[in-house]
Write a protein that holds these residues in place. Sequence first.
Motif, short mmCIF file in Angstrom:
data_model
loop_
_atom_site.label_atom_id
_atom_site.label_comp_id
_atom_site.label_asym_id
_atom_site.label_seq_id
_atom_site.Cartn_x
_atom_site.Cartn_y
_atom_site.Cartn_z
N SER A 185 48.64 26.83 31.71
CA SER A 185 49.15 28.10 32.20
C SER A 185 48.23 28.66 33.28
O SER A 185 47.18 28.09 33.57
N GLU A 186 48.65 29.77 33.87
CA GLU A 186 47.92 30.39 34.98
C GLU A 186 47.68 31.86 34.67
O GLU A 186 48.59 32.57 34.26
N VAL A 187 46.45 32.30 34.89
CA VAL A 187 46.09 33.69 34.64
C VAL A 187 45.46 34.28 35.89
O VAL A 187 44.55 33.68 36.48
N SER A 188 45.94 35.44 36.30
CA SER A 188 45.32 36.19 37.39
C SER A 188 44.44 37.27 36.79
O SER A 188 44.94 38.17 36.12
N LEU A 189 43.16 37.20 37.06
CA LEU A 189 42.23 38.20 36.52
C LEU A 189 42.48 39.58 37.09
O LEU A 189 42.06 40.59 36.52
N THR A 190 43.18 39.65 38.23
CA THR A 190 43.44 40.93 38.88
C THR A 190 44.91 41.34 38.80
O THR A 190 45.32 42.29 39.49
N GLY A 191 45.69 40.65 38.00
CA GLY A 191 47.12 40.93 38.01
C GLY A 191 47.70 40.58 39.38
O GLY A 191 47.32 39.59 39.98
N PRO A 192 48.61 41.40 39.92
CA PRO A 192 49.21 41.10 41.22
C PRO A 192 48.39 41.60 42.41
O PRO A 192 48.82 41.46 43.56
N HIS A 193 47.22 42.18 42.17
CA HIS A 193 46.49 42.87 43.22
C HIS A 193 45.51 41.94 43.94
O HIS A 193 44.79 41.15 43.32
N CYS A 194 45.47 42.05 45.27
CA CYS A 194 44.52 41.31 46.10
C CYS A 194 44.16 42.18 47.30
O CYS A 194 45.04 42.64 48.02
#
Length: 300
Positions: free
Chosen positions: A13-22
Motif C-alpha cells: 500500500s501507499e501512505v502520504s505522511l502529509t495527506g494531499p498537501h504539498c
Amino acid sequence: MGIAVFRLIARFSEVSLTGPHCALNCHHCRGKYLRHMLKPLPGSNGLYRLLEQLRQKGVRGVLLSGGLTREGLLPITENVVEQIWVAKRRLGMVFNLHPGFERRLDLLEQLVGAVDTLDYEFSLSREIVKGVRRLPIKPRDTAKILETLLEIGFDVVPHIFLWHPWGSSQLLREELRVADELGARMVTLLVYIPPPGDPKPDPARLVELLRLARSWWPRELSLGCMRPYDVKRVLDRAAIEEGLVDRIANPHQEVLRSYLDSVRAYDACCSLPEHVLGEFRIEPSQLLAPPRSLVRITLV
C-alpha cells in the motif's frame, strides 16, 4: 527467468505522511498523486496505528511518501522515525521511502535499517530542478545528495526521466553515468506526464531512448509507473518483447496478456530489493484482476 512485473493489488500500500498537501505544488501534479494515498490516522501515533491496521488486513509492505516542503524535504519528524522503527520491529513490514531531497544527516542516519529502500528522484536538468520543482538547490546538488544517501548505507534506487520536454539523450546518458559511478544497484526510468493541453511524447521516440538507456546502464533497469497511458501500448510491448528492462510496473493490460506465461509477478513496488520480494510473489494471472479500490481504514 523472464521479466518481473509489478502491480499494487493487496499486499502493498501507499501512505502520504502529509495527506494531499504539498508545498511545492508542481504544475504537472498539483498533489493529485497524493490524493490516492492513505494518510496517517489522527494522534501522535497515527502512522503506527494505520500501519498496524494495514498489516491486519494482509498488507506486508508500504510506500511512505508525501508532499515536500519548499526546501524539497519530506517532513519527517523524530516521532515519525520512531513509529517506523516500531512498525518494523513489531509488524515486520517492508518499507520503501520517498525522502525527497533530504539533507539532514542526523535524521537519515536514524532511518538506516528501518527502511528497505529509498526511491530518489535524480535529475541534472535545471528545468526540472529549478523550473518544475522550484527547489532551492542546484542540479549538481541532486548528485551530491544521491552520493550521501548511498554512503550512509541506504539501498537507493534513482528515478530518472527517460523523457521530459527539456531532456535529451545526452542528458539521459549523463544521469545514468553518474548513477552508475556512484554505485546504484538499479535505476527506474520514468516518463514525464505533461499537464492537460501540453504535447505528449512520441511513443517511437520513447522506444529509441529506452534502447539507448539499456545499452548505457549495466545493471537492473526498471520502467516505473509514471508514464502517460497513451504511450504504454507501444513502449511496454517493446520493453518486454526486446528485453529492454528487467522490471516493469503496471504494464498495459493488452501487452501483459501476450506475455503472461513468461513473466514473474509481484504485488509490490518495483523498487524493492530482491531479498524481500518473496513475500510479494503472486501468480501472473492475478495481475489481470480489476483495479483495486483503496483500503478503507477506520478507527478502532
